[in-house]
Design an enzyme around this catalytic site. Structure first.
Site, mmCIF file in Angstrom:
data_model
loop_
_atom_site.group_PDB
_atom_site.id
_atom_site.type_symbol
_atom_site.label_atom_id
_atom_site.label_comp_id
_atom_site.label_asym_id
_atom_site.label_seq_id
_atom_site.Cartn_x
_atom_site.Cartn_y
_atom_site.Cartn_z
ATOM 1 N N PRO A 71 52.125 54.264 9.039
ATOM 2 C CA PRO A 71 50.992 54.857 9.762
ATOM 3 C C PRO A 71 50.258 55.911 8.944
ATOM 4 O O PRO A 71 50.873 56.747 8.280
ATOM 5 C CB PRO A 71 51.654 55.468 10.997
ATOM 6 C CG PRO A 71 52.829 54.588 11.236
ATOM 7 C CD PRO A 71 53.342 54.230 9.867
ATOM 8 N N CYS A 72 48.922 55.848 9.032
ATOM 9 C CA CYS A 72 48.095 56.683 8.150
ATOM 10 C C CYS A 72 47.293 57.739 8.887
ATOM 11 O O CYS A 72 46.653 58.574 8.253
ATOM 12 C CB CYS A 72 47.132 55.794 7.356
ATOM 13 S SG CYS A 72 45.948 54.887 8.386
ATOM 14 N N GLN A 73 47.294 57.732 10.225
ATOM 15 C CA GLN A 73 46.393 58.639 10.945
ATOM 16 C C GLN A 73 46.610 60.101 10.574
ATOM 17 O O GLN A 73 45.673 60.902 10.556
ATOM 18 C CB GLN A 73 46.580 58.471 12.458
ATOM 19 C CG GLN A 73 46.183 57.103 12.975
ATOM 20 C CD GLN A 73 47.380 56.180 13.091
ATOM 21 O OE1 GLN A 73 48.293 56.237 12.277
ATOM 22 N NE2 GLN A 73 47.373 55.318 14.105
ATOM 23 N N PHE B 19 47.429 61.336 7.733
ATOM 24 C CA PHE B 19 47.039 61.648 6.360
ATOM 25 C C PHE B 19 45.544 61.440 6.128
ATOM 26 O O PHE B 19 45.005 61.829 5.106
ATOM 27 C CB PHE B 19 47.821 60.778 5.371
ATOM 28 C CG PHE B 19 49.313 60.924 5.500
ATOM 29 C CD1 PHE B 19 49.944 62.091 5.118
ATOM 30 C CD2 PHE B 19 50.082 59.898 6.019
ATOM 31 C CE1 PHE B 19 51.316 62.239 5.234
ATOM 32 C CE2 PHE B 19 51.451 60.030 6.142
ATOM 33 C CZ PHE B 19 52.077 61.201 5.753
#
Length: 414
Positions: A114-116, A118
């Protein structure tokens, strides 16, 4: 080669790693990769398959699984069994408790954790996310290692449990300029298998450089199991400048200034030119688009795409404000010929977003209720498309790794 896919979403990485999907002919540089094309059909081509086969996939989104299974069931009779609708945290806990969760003899693990937390488009809480591994708000007493910003640690646990020869992790470019996050993640990944992995310095790949019509930038991590590497490969991968014949990062194929050997950047005009307007289409994914009203140029997602350029990064968290395919003249629309022809202001359709992400047209995102009583609406479709790795970017990575597999590893499968 058996591939285990984590944070699979609707399968952009998986489609790319298996190949055999259609894409725009202009998206393939046949001067560099003539062997990639299996079949031509006008402006479109079908890509050859790779040696990789997805044998395990997982995510927490029921709509992502429904779409993935709908597509992959055409090739895999057991697609529904391959895809595990569960959190990676819970899967790892079950595996450590002795349950035979993962298939044996895994060759490669992939995962876009998951990237939210960063992303520069978010609150950038990084490792200190306020969301759990299930995507809900955390209370103060819940274990921090299970928060959304630290799920790469659980990917590392899967790597330790399955001991692949290679793993590939993907995230947003924003991770690279958030304190020392990139270096911490590289260090932590190297601890997989009791320190048994060589993690080469992560790099940012720019999607248009690989025939993808989208200004998407993603950081890619490669980790090699050291005791599986040939001596020459181990030496090459630890050099400050990795020799080309061992470099895991794929070579650039396209450029805005297409000097040899590069092909011209693929544009929205290229990818959209044969698509009918929504009211003239029979494709449910082309018929559906956000009806969110124009909010003014100062708000996110209120601009229109440029037909002579690449598209915007397709986002998961746009809340209906996906960019416009066409603005009215009143709102500053630039597509004069289309407006003169009476075409209305509207946002990008689901299919247009999927094409920008290089999903093949035979991937249907709008689904009525499936056997599991799960449907995929236009809102769902935008989100799972936005979360995906562009299929063609993944294919470039896969084909590069495939071409060097025997050079890297001591043992190979027939």
């Amino acid at each position: 080669m058996k591939l285990l896919s984590l944070f699979s979403g609707c399968g952009g990485m998986d489609i790319g790693f298996e190949g055999s999907f259609s894409c725009l002919k202009k998206s393939v540089n046949t001067s560099l990769h003539p062997e990639w094309v299996a079949e031509e059909n006008g402006d479109w081509v079908t890509l050859v398959p790779t040696v990789f086969e997805t044998v395990f996939a997982n995510d927490i989104r029921p709509d992502a699984k429904a779409a993935w299974v709908s597509y992959f069931s055409k090739q895999k009779a057991n697609a529904d069994e391959i895809y595990h609708l569960d959190s990676i945290v819970d899967i790892v806990k079950r595996a450590k408790a002795g349950e035979a969760v993962f298939p044996s003899e895994i060759d490669i693990v992939t995962g876009g954790f998951p990237c939210q937390d960063f992303s520069i488009a978010g609150k950038r809480k990084g490792f200190h996310s306020g969301k759990s591994h299930l995507g809900v708000a955390l209370s103060d007493d819940e274990p921090s290692v299970e928060n959304r910003g630290q799920l790469y640690i659980w990917m590392r646990e899967v790597i330790t449990l399955t001991a692949p020869k290679l793993f590939i992790a993907e995230n947003v470019k924003g991770l690279t300029n958030l304190d020392d996050v990139k270096e911490v993640i590289e260090h932590d990944f190297a601890l997989a298998g009791n320190g048994g992995y060589l993690v080469v310095p992560a790099k940012v790949l720019y999607a248009p450089d690989y025939g993808v019509p989208q200004s998407r930038e993603r950081v890619i991590f490669f980790g090699f199991r050291k005791n599986a590497l040939k001596e020459k490969a181990l030496a090459a991968l630890t050099m400050e400048m990795i020799p080309d014949e061992y470099d895991p990062y794929p070579i650039k194929t396209h450029s805005e200034t297409p000097d040899e050997p590069y092909a011209p950047t693929v544009t929205c005009g290229d990818i959209f030119k044969d698509l009918p307007e929504p009211d003239a289409s029979s494709d449910p994914s082309q018929m559906k688009y956000s009806k969110a009203k124009y909010m003014g140029a100062h708000c996110q997602g209120q601009t229109e795409i440029k037909l002579d350029s690449v598209g915007p990064t397709i986002r998961s968290e746009h809340h209906g404000n996906i960019e416009y395919r066409r603005l009215s003249q009143e709102h500053g629309g630039k597509h004069g010929a289309e407006l003169a022809a009476g075409l209305p202001e509207r946002r990008l359709t689901v299919r247009e977003c999927a094409r920008i992400q290089t999903f093949p047209d035979n991937y249907q995102f709008i689904l009525n209720k499936t056997a599991r009583n799960v449907s995929v609406s236009a809102s769902d479709a935008y989100k799972i498309i936005g979360n995906a790795v562009p299929c063609l970017l993944a294919y470039n990575i896969a084909k590069n790794i495939e071409s060097k597999w025997e050079r890297y590893f001591k043992e190979t499968k027939a």
